[in-house]
Motif scaffolding. Structure first.
Motif, PDB file in Angstrom:
ATOM      1  N   ARG A 164      -1.366  29.533 -15.005  1.00  0.00           N
ATOM      2  CA  ARG A 164      -0.907  28.053 -14.284  1.00  0.00           C
ATOM      3  C   ARG A 164       0.430  27.541 -14.662  1.00  0.00           C
ATOM      4  O   ARG A 164       0.690  26.401 -14.358  1.00  0.00           O
ATOM      5  N   LEU A 165       0.897  28.095 -15.612  1.00  0.00           N
ATOM      6  CA  LEU A 165       2.173  27.645 -16.388  1.00  0.00           C
ATOM      7  C   LEU A 165       3.284  27.741 -15.710  1.00  0.00           C
ATOM      8  O   LEU A 165       3.614  28.949 -15.110  1.00  0.00           O
ATOM      9  N   PRO A 166       4.415  26.610 -15.454  1.00  0.00           N
ATOM     10  CA  PRO A 166       5.450  26.759 -14.564  1.00  0.00           C
ATOM     11  C   PRO A 166       6.232  27.948 -15.053  1.00  0.00           C
ATOM     12  O   PRO A 166       6.699  28.722 -14.115  1.00  0.00           O
ATOM     13  N   LEU A 167       6.783  27.892 -16.249  1.00  0.00           N
ATOM     14  CA  LEU A 167       7.655  28.969 -16.663  1.00  0.00           C
ATOM     15  C   LEU A 167       7.277  30.305 -16.681  1.00  0.00           C
ATOM     16  O   LEU A 167       7.696  31.400 -16.142  1.00  0.00           O
ATOM     17  N   VAL A 168       6.041  30.421 -17.025  1.00  0.00           N
ATOM     18  CA  VAL A 168       5.343  31.696 -16.805  1.00  0.00           C
ATOM     19  C   VAL A 168       5.073  32.469 -15.460  1.00  0.00           C
ATOM     20  O   VAL A 168       5.400  33.528 -15.415  1.00  0.00           O
ATOM     21  N   GLN A 169       4.687  31.571 -14.721  1.00  0.00           N
ATOM     22  CA  GLN A 169       4.709  31.932 -13.121  1.00  0.00           C
ATOM     23  C   GLN A 169       6.228  32.348 -12.806  1.00  0.00           C
ATOM     24  O   GLN A 169       6.238  33.209 -12.325  1.00  0.00           O
ATOM     25  N   ALA A 170       7.296  31.389 -13.165  1.00  0.00           N
ATOM     26  CA  ALA A 170       8.459  31.867 -12.731  1.00  0.00           C
ATOM     27  C   ALA A 170       8.870  33.215 -13.220  1.00  0.00           C
ATOM     28  O   ALA A 170       9.209  34.284 -12.538  1.00  0.00           O
ATOM     29  N   ALA A 171       8.451  33.403 -14.706  1.00  0.00           N
ATOM     30  CA  ALA A 171       8.714  34.783 -15.364  1.00  0.00           C
ATOM     31  C   ALA A 171       8.041  36.128 -14.734  1.00  0.00           C
ATOM     32  O   ALA A 171       8.494  36.906 -14.147  1.00  0.00           O
ATOM     33  N   CYS A 172       6.765  35.716 -14.191  1.00  0.00           N
ATOM     34  CA  CYS A 172       6.152  36.841 -13.615  1.00  0.00           C
ATOM     35  C   CYS A 172       6.618  37.123 -12.325  1.00  0.00           C
ATOM     36  O   CYS A 172       6.472  38.563 -11.906  1.00  0.00           O
ATOM     37  N   VAL A 173       6.856  36.024 -11.609  1.00  0.00           N
ATOM     38  CA  VAL A 173       6.972  36.291 -10.212  1.00  0.00           C
ATOM     39  C   VAL A 173       8.773  37.133 -10.170  1.00  0.00           C
ATOM     40  O   VAL A 173       8.879  38.109  -9.379  1.00  0.00           O
ATOM     41  N   SER A 174       9.423  36.713 -11.074  1.00  0.00           N
ATOM     42  CA  SER A 174      10.666  37.434 -11.304  1.00  0.00           C
ATOM     43  C   SER A 174      10.505  39.069 -11.542  1.00  0.00           C
ATOM     44  O   SER A 174      11.021  39.734 -10.904  1.00  0.00           O
ATOM     45  N   VAL A 175       9.800  39.082 -12.653  1.00  0.00           N
ATOM     46  CA  VAL A 175       9.766  40.375 -12.849  1.00  0.00           C
ATOM     47  C   VAL A 175       8.875  41.262 -11.817  1.00  0.00           C
ATOM     48  O   VAL A 175       9.515  42.499 -11.418  1.00  0.00           O
ATOM     49  N   GLY A 176       8.001  40.727 -11.021  1.00  0.00           N
ATOM     50  CA  GLY A 176       7.433  41.389  -9.949  1.00  0.00           C
ATOM     51  C   GLY A 176       8.268  41.756  -8.794  1.00  0.00           C
ATOM     52  O   GLY A 176       8.276  42.918  -8.444  1.00  0.00           O
ATOM     53  N   LEU A 177       9.066  40.805  -8.551  1.00  0.00           N
ATOM     54  CA  LEU A 177       9.933  40.879  -7.371  1.00  0.00           C
ATOM     55  C   LEU A 177      11.181  41.959  -7.756  1.00  0.00           C
ATOM     56  O   LEU A 177      11.523  42.822  -6.820  1.00  0.00           O
ATOM     57  N   LEU A 178      11.606  41.567  -8.836  1.00  0.00           N
ATOM     58  CA  LEU A 178      12.615  42.658  -9.372  1.00  0.00           C
ATOM     59  C   LEU A 178      12.244  44.201  -9.439  1.00  0.00           C
ATOM     60  O   LEU A 178      12.831  44.937  -8.974  1.00  0.00           O
ATOM     61  N   SER A 181      -1.121  25.910  -7.832  1.00  0.00           N
ATOM     62  CA  SER A 181      -1.356  25.281  -9.074  1.00  0.00           C
ATOM     63  C   SER A 181      -1.726  23.753  -8.810  1.00  0.00           C
ATOM     64  O   SER A 181      -2.614  23.215  -9.485  1.00  0.00           O
ATOM     65  N   VAL A 182      -0.572  23.186  -8.111  1.00  0.00           N
ATOM     66  CA  VAL A 182      -0.921  21.680  -8.055  1.00  0.00           C
ATOM     67  C   VAL A 182      -2.156  21.299  -7.182  1.00  0.00           C
ATOM     68  O   VAL A 182      -2.882  20.145  -7.506  1.00  0.00           O
ATOM     69  N   VAL A 183      -2.494  22.088  -6.170  1.00  0.00           N
ATOM     70  CA  VAL A 183      -3.614  22.010  -5.212  1.00  0.00           C
ATOM     71  C   VAL A 183      -4.891  22.027  -6.174  1.00  0.00           C
ATOM     72  O   VAL A 183      -5.935  21.466  -6.110  1.00  0.00           O
ATOM     73  N   TRP A 184      -4.907  23.350  -7.015  1.00  0.00           N
ATOM     74  CA  TRP A 184      -6.119  23.469  -7.887  1.00  0.00           C
ATOM     75  C   TRP A 184      -6.350  22.439  -8.960  1.00  0.00           C
ATOM     76  O   TRP A 184      -7.429  21.993  -9.101  1.00  0.00           O
ATOM     77  N   GLN A 185      -5.286  21.911  -9.315  1.00  0.00           N
ATOM     78  CA  GLN A 185      -5.254  20.782 -10.278  1.00  0.00           C
ATOM     79  C   GLN A 185      -5.883  19.392  -9.674  1.00  0.00           C
ATOM     80  O   GLN A 185      -6.741  18.661 -10.304  1.00  0.00           O
ATOM     81  N   GLY A 186      -5.708  18.969  -8.390  1.00  0.00           N
ATOM     82  CA  GLY A 186      -6.165  17.960  -7.702  1.00  0.00           C
ATOM     83  C   GLY A 186      -7.434  18.303  -7.534  1.00  0.00           C
ATOM     84  O   GLY A 186      -8.416  17.291  -7.613  1.00  0.00           O
ATOM     85  N   VAL A 187      -7.887  19.458  -6.968  1.00  0.00           N
ATOM     86  CA  VAL A 187      -9.413  19.773  -6.960  1.00  0.00           C
ATOM     87  C   VAL A 187     -10.233  19.784  -8.183  1.00  0.00           C
ATOM     88  O   VAL A 187     -11.125  19.061  -8.199  1.00  0.00           O
ATOM     89  N   CYS A 188      -9.553  19.854  -9.070  1.00  0.00           N
ATOM     90  CA  CYS A 188     -10.175  20.055 -10.481  1.00  0.00           C
ATOM     91  C   CYS A 188     -10.371  18.718 -10.908  1.00  0.00           C
ATOM     92  O   CYS A 188     -11.507  18.039 -11.391  1.00  0.00           O
ATOM     93  N   ALA A 189      -9.385  17.719 -10.707  1.00  0.00           N
ATOM     94  CA  ALA A 189      -9.227  16.349 -11.011  1.00  0.00           C
ATOM     95  C   ALA A 189     -10.225  15.699  -9.947  1.00  0.00           C
ATOM     96  O   ALA A 189     -11.172  14.795 -10.907  1.00  0.00           O
ATOM     97  N   GLY A 190     -10.463  16.107  -8.761  1.00  0.00           N
ATOM     98  CA  GLY A 190     -11.293  15.233  -7.953  1.00  0.00           C
ATOM     99  C   GLY A 190     -12.828  15.697  -8.492  1.00  0.00           C
ATOM    100  O   GLY A 190     -13.793  14.865  -8.128  1.00  0.00           O
TER     101      GLY A 190
END
Length: 213
Positions: free
Chosen positions: A129-143, A182-191
């Motif tokens: 769920r972490l923004p930087l970790v998601q960016a890193a994983c997406v970068s590695v995966g697509l490259l 992630s934002v939608v999931w956070q909203g669902v959990c908060a609700g």
């Protein structure tokens, strides 16, 4: 839509959201200076092509590599570092499989770039769920997925492109999918927590009323 236009549109939408006060929702924990530096580097290198033998590497691919390396290096636990690398490898394999499936069975994926990017982004959301970790994983995966495709399909001596406009479109779309989920999931959990507290309060009030009677 021509390659590269989608990434510019998503960049503009991201900047608008960040300027509108969504920074803590979308990228909590990342400083304004780091965000500004990233956009300057991405936009400044997105048209720069670096020749490397028969390869043509766009500057934004180097930015994605630097982000991934920095996130992995800043991860304190060696096991977590191995986990991030394995997630990137998994996303790269998923992306490569989807690209190959679109060639072998076109009916499976009417819009291969769109579908594969969204699935890679959603997979990144499922794993972290972490923004930087998601960016890193997406970068590695697509490259890695693009590197696999180049290795399999590019004729010997034919210029191979990494990080081009199509990659930029896919990267931003995948990241938007990961952060949006992630934002939608956070909203669902908060609700859900709010609803649980509400019903717990109602039950307590009901129990107090019965004891009072």
């Amino acid at each position: 839509m021509n390659p590269g236009y989608l990434s510019l549109l998503l960049i503009a939408m991201t900047l608008i959201l960040l300027a509108s006060g969504w920074k803590d929702v979308l990228v909590r924990g990342i400083s304004h200076k780091a965000i500004l530096l990233f956009f300057v580097l991405w936009l400044g290198t997105s048209k720069i092509v670096i020749p490397f033998g028969s390869w043509r590497i766009y500057g934004c691919a180097c930015v994605a590599v630097v982000i991934s390396a920095a996130v992995i290096a800043k991860t304190e636990s060696f096991m977590l570092q191995c986990h991030l690398v394995s997630v990137g490898l998994l996303l790269g394999s998923i992306y490569f499989f989807l690209q190959e499936a679109s060639h072998l069975i076109p009916a499976m994926m009417a819009h291969p770039d769109l579908n594969s990017s969204l699935l890679v982004g959603f997979s990144a959301f499922l794993m972290t769920r972490l923004p930087l970790v998601q960016a890193a994983c997406v970068s590695v995966g697509l490259l890695l997925g693009d590197a696999y495709s180049v290795y399999v399909h590019s004729p010997e001596g034919f210029p191979a492109v990494i990080g081009g406009p199509r990659f930029q479109d896919r990267w931003w779309l995948a990241l938007w999918m990961a952060r949006g989920s992630s934002v939608v999931w956070q909203g669902v959990c908060a609700g859900g927590r709010s609803a649980a507290r509400y019903w717990a309060g109602r039950r307590k009030e009901g129990a107090d009323d019965r004891m009072g009677d």
